[in-house]
Scaffold this active site. Structure first.
Site, PDB file in Angstrom:
ATOM      1  N   LYS A  18      49.518  43.028  55.858  1.00  0.00           N
ATOM      2  CA  LYS A  18      50.458  43.664  54.590  1.00  0.00           C
ATOM      3  C   LYS A  18      50.095  45.131  54.724  1.00  0.00           C
ATOM      4  O   LYS A  18      49.278  45.730  54.952  1.00  0.00           O
ATOM      5  CB  LYS A  18      49.567  43.288  53.454  1.00  0.00           C
ATOM      6  N   LYS A  22      45.774  41.332  57.324  1.00  0.00           N
ATOM      7  CA  LYS A  22      46.510  40.638  56.503  1.00  0.00           C
ATOM      8  C   LYS A  22      48.054  40.938  56.722  1.00  0.00           C
ATOM      9  O   LYS A  22      48.829  40.297  55.990  1.00  0.00           O
ATOM     10  CB  LYS A  22      46.339  41.163  54.918  1.00  0.00           C
TER      11      LYS A  22
HETATM   12  N1  C2G Z   1      46.334  36.865  41.656  1.00  0.00           N
HETATM   13  C1  C2G Z   1      46.486  35.978  40.325  1.00  0.00           C
HETATM   14  N2  C2G Z   1      47.699  35.821  39.792  1.00  0.00           N
HETATM   15  C2  C2G Z   1      48.783  36.432  40.391  1.00  0.00           C
HETATM   16  C3  C2G Z   1      48.511  37.186  41.468  1.00  0.00           C
HETATM   17  C4  C2G Z   1      47.548  37.246  42.185  1.00  0.00           C
HETATM   18  O1  C2G Z   1      45.312  35.296  39.799  1.00  0.00           O
HETATM   19  N3  C2G Z   1      50.103  36.045  39.738  1.00  0.00           N
HETATM   20  C5  C2G Z   1      44.879  36.996  42.129  1.00  0.00           C
HETATM   21  C6  C2G Z   1      44.886  36.221  43.333  1.00  0.00           C
HETATM   22  O2  C2G Z   1      44.628  34.958  43.412  1.00  0.00           O
HETATM   23  C7  C2G Z   1      43.410  37.113  43.873  1.00  0.00           C
HETATM   24  C8  C2G Z   1      43.693  38.526  43.163  1.00  0.00           C
HETATM   25  O3  C2G Z   1      44.586  38.458  42.079  1.00  0.00           O
HETATM   26  O4  C2G Z   1      42.215  36.634  43.535  1.00  0.00           O
HETATM   27  C9  C2G Z   1      44.135  39.806  43.976  1.00  0.00           C
HETATM   28  O5  C2G Z   1      45.514  39.396  44.464  1.00  0.00           O
HETATM   29  P1  C2G Z   1      45.807  39.999  46.018  1.00  0.00           P
HETATM   30  O6  C2G Z   1      45.620  41.490  45.829  1.00  0.00           O
HETATM   31  O7  C2G Z   1      47.065  39.374  46.296  1.00  0.00           O
HETATM   32  O8  C2G Z   1      44.681  39.508  46.823  1.00  0.00           O
HETATM   33  P2  C2G Z   1      44.838  38.959  48.088  1.00  0.00           P
HETATM   34  O9  C2G Z   1      45.812  39.751  49.076  1.00  0.00           O
HETATM   35  O10 C2G Z   1      44.826  37.584  48.165  1.00  0.00           O
HETATM   36  O11 C2G Z   1      43.384  39.358  48.910  1.00  0.00           O
HETATM   37  O12 C2G Z   1      38.939  38.482  50.921  1.00  0.00           O
HETATM   38  C10 C2G Z   1      40.061  38.095  50.056  1.00  0.00           C
HETATM   39  C11 C2G Z   1      41.144  39.027  50.229  1.00  0.00           C
HETATM   40  O13 C2G Z   1      40.992  40.414  49.929  1.00  0.00           O
HETATM   41  C12 C2G Z   1      42.220  38.543  48.953  1.00  0.00           C
END
Ligand code: C2G
Length: 132
Positions: free
Chosen positions: A47, A45
């Site tokens: 990240k 990612k």
């Molecule tokens: N999320 C949300 N609202 C936000 C920020 C995040 O609903 N304001 C949700 C995202 O949509 C996700 C979850 O919180 O379902 C976790 O977000 P992230 O940690 O950013 O996850 P991500 O990096 O998108 O990783 O295999 C899938 C990946 O691991 C997802």
């Protein structure tokens, strides 16, 4: 018992994440969170999370909606996880809408995308803090 799973980095845990976890848990009785490892975050990612996997895991385990935290180490472990943990429902925020529809064909789990919580993100937190 209805079992739900969701995936994510959950770095700088914030209320958007909590809202997602709360709604995911409301879809069943048991919520598994597959938490991206530091290596997966970086390799897949691009990240670099602020908190290490172990610290992010501790934070999630303290959330009342979360029943089990497992490592997410690759994009394609989802089918295996769904089978291994006997998952009925796979949930992600709708920024991922459509991306995991294949799980409907490959597994017996339903796939649900929930609306993201607007106005909050880890990136925004970091940006706001840097501009102070
Ligand atoms: N999320 C949300 N609202 C936000 C920020 C995040 O609903 N304001 C949700 C995202 O949509 C996700 C979850 O919180 O379902 C976790 O977000 P992230 O940690 O950013 O996850 P991500 O990096 O998108 O990783 O295999 C899938 C990946 O691991 C997802």
């Amino acid at each position: 018992m209805k079992r739900v799973i969701t995936y994510g980095t959950f770095d700088l845990l914030h209320y958007g994440h909590i809202e997602l976890l709360k709604r995911a848990k409301a879809l069943g009785d048991y919520l598994v969170v597959a938490l991206s490892t530091d290596e997966f975050n970086w390799d897949s990612k691009q990240k670099k999370s602020y908190f290490s996997y172990e610290k992010r895991k501790k934070l999630l385990e303290a959330v009342r909606y979360v029943d089990l935290v497992i490592p997410e180490e690759s994009w394609d472990q989802k089918e295996k996880d769904i089978k291994l943990y006997q998952i009925d429902t796979f949930v992600m925020g709708d920024d991922w809408k459509g991306k995991f529809d294949y799980l409907r064909d490959d597994t017996d789990a339903e796939v649900i995308y929930l609306p993201r919580t607007p106005e909050i993100s880890t990136t925004r937190i970091k940006t706001d803090l840097n501009s102070k």
